[in-house]
Design a protein around this motif. Structure first.
Motif, short mmCIF file in Angstrom:
data_model
loop_
_atom_site.label_atom_id
_atom_site.label_comp_id
_atom_site.label_asym_id
_atom_site.label_seq_id
_atom_site.Cartn_x
_atom_site.Cartn_y
_atom_site.Cartn_z
N PHE A 28 -8.77 0.22 9.13
CA PHE A 28 -8.66 1.32 10.07
C PHE A 28 -9.60 2.45 9.64
O PHE A 28 -9.56 2.87 8.48
N LEU A 29 -10.41 2.92 10.55
CA LEU A 29 -11.29 4.05 10.30
C LEU A 29 -11.03 5.09 11.39
O LEU A 29 -11.23 4.80 12.58
N PHE A 30 -10.53 6.24 11.01
CA PHE A 30 -10.26 7.30 11.96
C PHE A 30 -10.93 8.58 11.49
O PHE A 30 -10.97 8.88 10.29
N SER A 31 -11.42 9.35 12.44
CA SER A 31 -12.03 10.64 12.15
C SER A 31 -11.60 11.62 13.23
O SER A 31 -11.45 11.26 14.40
N PHE A 81 -11.34 21.65 10.47
CA PHE A 81 -11.75 20.90 9.30
C PHE A 81 -11.75 19.42 9.66
O PHE A 81 -10.86 18.95 10.35
N GLU A 82 -12.76 18.70 9.18
CA GLU A 82 -12.84 17.26 9.42
C GLU A 82 -11.83 16.51 8.55
O GLU A 82 -11.60 16.87 7.40
N ILE A 83 -11.23 15.48 9.15
CA ILE A 83 -10.32 14.59 8.44
C ILE A 83 -10.76 13.16 8.73
O ILE A 83 -11.03 12.82 9.88
N SER A 84 -10.84 12.35 7.70
CA SER A 84 -11.19 10.94 7.86
C SER A 84 -10.20 10.06 7.11
O SER A 84 -9.69 10.45 6.06
N PHE A 85 -9.93 8.92 7.69
CA PHE A 85 -9.10 7.90 7.06
C PHE A 85 -9.86 6.59 7.06
O PHE A 85 -10.42 6.20 8.08
N ILE A 86 -9.89 5.90 5.94
CA ILE A 86 -10.34 4.51 5.87
C ILE A 86 -9.26 3.81 5.05
O ILE A 86 -9.06 4.12 3.89
N TYR A 87 -8.58 2.86 5.69
CA TYR A 87 -7.46 2.24 5.02
C TYR A 87 -7.28 0.82 5.54
O TYR A 87 -7.54 0.55 6.71
N THR A 118 -11.58 9.88 16.94
CA THR A 118 -12.29 8.63 17.15
C THR A 118 -11.74 7.61 16.15
O THR A 118 -11.26 7.98 15.09
N GLY A 119 -11.80 6.36 16.52
CA GLY A 119 -11.27 5.34 15.62
C GLY A 119 -11.94 4.00 15.82
O GLY A 119 -12.42 3.69 16.90
#
Length: 124
Positions: A28-31, A81-87, A118-119
């Motif tokens: 999963f990649l979310f921004s 503020f930008e937040i990103s997830f890669i999991y 976005t994801g």
């Protein structure tokens, strides 16, 4: 947006659904950007997934939470503020459809906002 001090759903689950075909393991990649309407208050965000009908914006928190929680504090009101997830998640059942959504809350007061979500979800 939410002014809730407890997690609620963002309601993007209908846009981010998946059905494992091979491995049951996904990346999963979310921004997005997050902010709060009040100086020095925060917005916290975490990922969740589940089966059945995807939750709507503002619904009570539901699903299985995975990955880290991200919290961003607005030094001045509405400073984004930008937040990103890669999991990665494994063990999902092949052939079962899952929704993926964001849970978020206003931490400390004000209203928490998520913008420009976005994801990308890929089976690995």
């Amino acid at each position: 947006s939410t002014s809730s001090a407890t997690y609620v759903m963002a309601g993007v689950g209908g846009s981010f659904s998946l059905a494992p075909k091979f491995s049951g393991k996904f990346r999963f990649l979310f921004s997005m950007s997050a902010d709060n309407s009040t100086n020095n208050d925060s917005t916290s965000v975490q990922l969740a997934y589940g089966t059945g009908t995807a939750p709507a914006n503002g619904d009570a928190a539901t699903g299985t939470v995975f990955g880290p929680t991200r919290t961003r504090t607005s030094i001045t009101a509405n400073s984004e503020f930008e937040i990103s997830f890669i999991y990665e998640v494994s063990g999902l059942t092949v052939g079962t459809t899952y929704w993926t959504d964001l849970q978020f809350k206003a931490t400390g007061g004000g209203s928490g906002f998520l913008r420009g979500i976005t994801g990308i979800i890929e089976e690995i």
